[in-house]
Write a protein that holds these residues in place. Structure first.
Motif, mmCIF file in Angstrom:
data_model
loop_
_atom_site.group_PDB
_atom_site.id
_atom_site.type_symbol
_atom_site.label_atom_id
_atom_site.label_comp_id
_atom_site.label_asym_id
_atom_site.label_seq_id
_atom_site.Cartn_x
_atom_site.Cartn_y
_atom_site.Cartn_z
ATOM 1 N N GLY A 45 0.848 -1.179 0.000
ATOM 2 C CA GLY A 45 0.000 0.000 0.000
ATOM 3 C C GLY A 45 0.890 1.237 0.000
ATOM 4 O O GLY A 45 1.986 1.218 0.561
ATOM 5 N N PHE A 46 0.431 2.286 -0.659
ATOM 6 C CA PHE A 46 1.214 3.507 -0.791
ATOM 7 C C PHE A 46 0.361 4.691 -0.379
ATOM 8 O O PHE A 46 -0.813 4.761 -0.736
ATOM 9 N N THR A 47 0.970 5.625 0.334
ATOM 10 C CA THR A 47 0.230 6.807 0.739
ATOM 11 C C THR A 47 1.169 8.013 0.814
ATOM 12 O O THR A 47 2.360 7.869 1.072
ATOM 13 N N ALA A 48 0.595 9.169 0.548
ATOM 14 C CA ALA A 48 1.313 10.440 0.644
ATOM 15 C C ALA A 48 0.317 11.483 1.115
ATOM 16 O O ALA A 48 -0.734 11.667 0.502
ATOM 17 N N THR A 49 0.626 12.160 2.197
ATOM 18 C CA THR A 49 -0.296 13.141 2.757
ATOM 19 C C THR A 49 -0.110 14.498 2.096
ATOM 20 O O THR A 49 0.887 14.753 1.418
ATOM 21 N N LYS A 50 -1.052 15.390 2.337
ATOM 22 C CA LYS A 50 -0.981 16.737 1.773
ATOM 23 C C LYS A 50 0.184 17.540 2.345
ATOM 24 O O LYS A 50 0.552 18.569 1.795
ATOM 25 N N ALA A 61 5.650 11.215 -5.891
ATOM 26 C CA ALA A 61 6.224 10.454 -4.781
ATOM 27 C C ALA A 61 5.692 9.021 -4.778
ATOM 28 O O ALA A 61 6.458 8.068 -4.614
ATOM 29 N N LYS A 62 4.398 8.852 -4.971
ATOM 30 C CA LYS A 62 3.825 7.497 -4.968
ATOM 31 C C LYS A 62 4.307 6.683 -6.169
ATOM 32 O O LYS A 62 4.575 5.483 -6.043
ATOM 33 N N ARG A 63 4.447 7.322 -7.341
ATOM 34 C CA ARG A 63 4.976 6.609 -8.510
ATOM 35 C C ARG A 63 6.388 6.117 -8.247
ATOM 36 O O ARG A 63 6.750 4.988 -8.603
ATOM 37 N N ARG A 64 7.203 6.968 -7.626
ATOM 38 C CA ARG A 64 8.580 6.573 -7.316
ATOM 39 C C ARG A 64 8.608 5.433 -6.295
ATOM 40 O O ARG A 64 9.417 4.508 -6.413
ATOM 41 N N LEU A 65 7.726 5.486 -5.299
ATOM 42 C CA LEU A 65 7.661 4.400 -4.312
ATOM 43 C C LEU A 65 7.244 3.091 -4.971
ATOM 44 O O LEU A 65 7.805 2.032 -4.678
ATOM 45 N N ARG A 66 6.253 3.149 -5.860
ATOM 46 C CA ARG A 66 5.803 1.932 -6.553
ATOM 47 C C ARG A 66 6.923 1.328 -7.394
ATOM 48 O O ARG A 66 7.154 0.112 -7.364
ATOM 49 N N ALA A 92 9.855 12.635 -3.434
ATOM 50 C CA ALA A 92 9.681 12.989 -4.843
ATOM 51 C C ALA A 92 10.947 13.537 -5.475
ATOM 52 O O ALA A 92 11.064 13.537 -6.701
ATOM 53 N N THR A 93 11.915 13.979 -4.671
ATOM 54 C CA THR A 93 13.074 14.667 -5.233
ATOM 55 C C THR A 93 14.419 14.007 -4.952
ATOM 56 O O THR A 93 15.395 14.344 -5.612
ATOM 57 N N CYS A 94 14.501 13.096 -4.017
ATOM 58 C CA CYS A 94 15.801 12.513 -3.678
ATOM 59 C C CYS A 94 16.276 11.593 -4.811
ATOM 60 O O CYS A 94 15.467 11.077 -5.579
ATOM 61 N N PRO A 95 17.584 11.359 -4.909
ATOM 62 C CA PRO A 95 18.090 10.428 -5.925
ATOM 63 C C PRO A 95 17.516 9.024 -5.709
ATOM 64 O O PRO A 95 17.348 8.572 -4.568
ATOM 65 N N PHE A 96 17.217 8.351 -6.814
ATOM 66 C CA PHE A 96 16.569 7.041 -6.733
ATOM 67 C C PHE A 96 17.412 6.019 -5.963
ATOM 68 O O PHE A 96 16.858 5.254 -5.168
ATOM 69 N N PRO A 97 18.756 5.962 -6.154
ATOM 70 C CA PRO A 97 19.539 5.003 -5.355
ATOM 71 C C PRO A 97 19.433 5.244 -3.850
ATOM 72 O O PRO A 97 19.431 4.292 -3.066
ATOM 73 N N THR A 98 19.313 6.497 -3.444
ATOM 74 C CA THR A 98 19.140 6.815 -2.026
ATOM 75 C C THR A 98 17.801 6.291 -1.522
ATOM 76 O O THR A 98 17.721 5.688 -0.442
ATOM 77 N N LEU A 99 16.753 6.507 -2.300
ATOM 78 C CA LEU A 99 15.423 6.019 -1.938
ATOM 79 C C LEU A 99 15.430 4.505 -1.797
ATOM 80 O O LEU A 99 14.900 3.950 -0.840
#
Length: 115
Positions: A45-50, A61-66, A92-99
């Motif tokens: 499950g994925f969530t991002a608050t306002k 952010a959710k697309r990157r998490l998925r 949404a902005t950090c480098p993908f390898p870090t995430l």
């Protein structure tokens, strides 16, 4: 051909149960809530608050998490868990390898995987 995406958590009650009963691990760019399941299926499950931004930022952010979860869990599946990934400000902005590294670290800390 890529593997089929994992099953998803969709109902609010499923998210609340993972929050209430699961293990919570926070990292700089995400929070993982992990709840063990009786069967072998892993659901995500994925969530991002306002708090993290407008709809564009939340969706990014959710697309990157998925995408990141699909890469990590396809490489080494974690059977029998409900995982909720919560986006934070930098998701949404950090480098993908870090995430990816933070997600793998959170999985290890939550006991989903061996460190």
């Amino acid at each position: 051909m890529p593997a089929a995406p994992p099953a998803r958590l969709k109902r609010r009650a499923e998210f609340l149960r993972a929050a209430r009963e699961g293990r919570k691990v926070g990292r700089g760019t995400l929070v993982v809530q992990a709840l063990p399941r009786a069967d072998e299926a892993t659901r995500l499950g994925f969530t991002a608050t306002k708090k993290i931004g407008n709809a564009v930022v939340r969706n990014r952010a959710k697309r990157r998490l998925r995408a990141m979860a699909r890469l990590v869990l396809d490489a080494a599946p974690a059977p029998g868990w409900d995982l909720v990934l919560i986006a934070r400000d930098g998701t949404a902005t950090c480098p993908f390898p870090t995430l990816r590294a933070e997600f793998e670290s959170a999985l290890a800390k939550a006991g989903v995987r061996a460190p």
